[in-house]
Design a protein around this motif. Structure first.
Motif, mmCIF file in Angstrom:
data_model
loop_
_atom_site.group_PDB
_atom_site.id
_atom_site.type_symbol
_atom_site.label_atom_id
_atom_site.label_comp_id
_atom_site.label_asym_id
_atom_site.label_seq_id
_atom_site.Cartn_x
_atom_site.Cartn_y
_atom_site.Cartn_z
ATOM 1 N N ARG A 1 -51.527 9.286 -9.528
ATOM 2 C CA ARG A 1 -50.413 8.630 -10.214
ATOM 3 C C ARG A 1 -49.532 9.661 -10.921
ATOM 4 N N ASP A 2 -50.112 10.816 -11.238
ATOM 5 C CA ASP A 2 -49.391 11.855 -11.978
ATOM 6 C C ASP A 2 -48.727 12.870 -11.061
ATOM 7 N N LEU A 3 -48.898 12.718 -9.745
ATOM 8 C CA LEU A 3 -48.446 13.770 -8.837
ATOM 9 C C LEU A 3 -46.934 13.986 -8.913
ATOM 10 N N ALA A 4 -46.159 12.899 -8.936
ATOM 11 C CA ALA A 4 -44.702 13.036 -8.954
ATOM 12 C C ALA A 4 -44.229 13.814 -10.179
ATOM 13 N N SER A 5 -44.747 13.472 -11.354
ATOM 14 C CA SER A 5 -44.310 14.162 -12.568
ATOM 15 C C SER A 5 -44.806 15.608 -12.590
ATOM 16 N N ARG A 6 -45.999 15.836 -12.030
ATOM 17 C CA ARG A 6 -46.532 17.212 -11.992
ATOM 18 C C ARG A 6 -45.675 18.087 -11.085
ATOM 19 N N LEU A 7 -45.244 17.561 -9.956
ATOM 20 C CA LEU A 7 -44.386 18.329 -9.047
ATOM 21 C C LEU A 7 -43.014 18.567 -9.661
#
Length: 361
Positions: free
Chosen positions: A295-301
């Motif tokens: 769920r955090d992948l988009a913000s991490r990228l």
């Protein structure tokens, strides 16, 4: 220093690829194959008898003082080979590729520890597996490999990320519900990146209708390395976005997925679960990112700057060059030599670049 080769059904599966790569490295280091020559292909009956003859030849060929490296598991013959090697005054090293007490549950944990205890020295896949083996009662000396090496003549084609484009996150492998059910929950969280899947999706046909996924179909390994052209490679297993779950997820806590080496060899930084055994090494080498939830992948990228990404790609290239030369096995060899044969330790080149057990360069 000697090893036992065998007949491999193919060289496309992760386990067989890793073992044949290690055999190539051992040949370069001056190891002697005490079995029959490596062979690829054949039906089950042929492979059974070829391996049996190879084992018997190894037993007849072993000499006092030899150090025999066995790539574990060795079907049917591991304990037998250890006992026969000791009877002839030889030492045994077990290089672990897979643990039967985890994913396949073919052994109980005590049975696995008892079997491994027949060896004189164990090379675990990584530091987490080493810690787990010791915690389960293994009393023999244990080292750790890190990444599995990945040898291939293919080299990635030049790739320049376009900053205005979304990140291309790549997943390579055949899809199945028992391993990849997390994909069914992922579409609402795909924004700011694209997910590109390389592999057979026939067992999860509904995914092919999902517009958030770009399917490329199966691609041979060398072709993938040359032309994948993505930004990251994803390593994730199970049915949850918030953790790697099930038997595959539990195994990820101690295992070194060959897929990680495959991605790095293709020039791709790795995205991996933060609790995975290889997560500390990914962070240490600076060749990817670790996350607790997809769920955090988009913000991490989105938080990665162009400069940070460019530096990450350079570090990936450096590690990929080491993987292509068998550097991680070469690095593990001096430790086992120091443990079992101190008199030979000064002949071993411990650098990542090369060298050989018998002093040849």
């Amino acid at each position: 220093m000697v090893y036992l080769s065998r007949c491999y059904r193919d060289c496309t599966s992760a386990g067989n690829k890793a073992k044949t790569d290690n055999e190539q490295t051992m040949d370069e280091m001056g190891f002697r194959n005490v079995g029959l020559p490596q062979r690829i292909g054949g039906n089950g009956i042929f492979i059974f008898f070829y391996d049996l003859v190879s084992v018997l030849k190894a037993v007849a060929t072993l000499r006092r003082g030899d150090v025999l490296v066995l790539q574990y598991p060795v079907k049917k013959y591991f304990s037998f080979l250890c006992h026969m090697a000791h009877a002839k005054g030889a030492h045994v090293v077990a290089l672990i590729h897979d643990l039967g007490s985890f994913r396949r549950r073919k052994l109980t944990v005590p049975q696995e520890i008892s079997r491994l205890s027949n060896a004189d020295y164990i090379i675990a896949s990584n530091e987490k597996m080493k810690e787990w083996l010791v915690a389960q009662g293994l009393k023999k000396p244990v080292g750790a490999l890190g990444f599995f090496d990945y040898r291939s003549p293919a080299e990635p084609e030049p790739y320049q990320r376009q900053e205005e484009e979304p990140y291309h996150v790549v997943y390579a492998g055949s899809l199945a519900m028992r391993k990849n059910a997390f994909f069914l929950q992922l579409p609402p969280f795909i924004h700011g990146f694209e997910l590109h899947i390389f592999g057979n999706g026939d067992k999860m046909p509904s995914l092919k209708e999902e517009k958030s996924f770009v399917f490329h179909g199966f691609q041979p390994a060398d072709a993938f390395i040359r032309s994948v052209g993505g930004d990251f490679g994803l390593v994730w297993d199970g049915d949850s976005l918030d953790a790697c779950t099930g038997s595959f997820g539990e195994y990820l806590k101690v295992n070194s997925p060959h897929k990680v080496s495959f991605y790095l060899r293709a020039g791709l930084p790795v995205i991996i679960w933060k609790e995975a055994a290889l997560a500390p090494l990914i962070e240490q080498e600076g060749v990817g990112i670790t996350i607790s939830s997809l769920r955090d992948l988009a913000s991490r990228l989105a938080a990665i700057t162009p400069e940070e990404y460019a530096a990450m790609r350079e570090r990936v290239k450096s590690v990929a060059d080491r993987l292509a030369k068998g550097a991680f096995f070469r690095r593990a060899a001096p430790t086992l030599i120091n443990t079992l044969l101190p008199s030979l330790s000064d002949t071993v080149c411990s650098s990542d670049g090369g060298g050989s057990i018998d002093g040849r360069s």
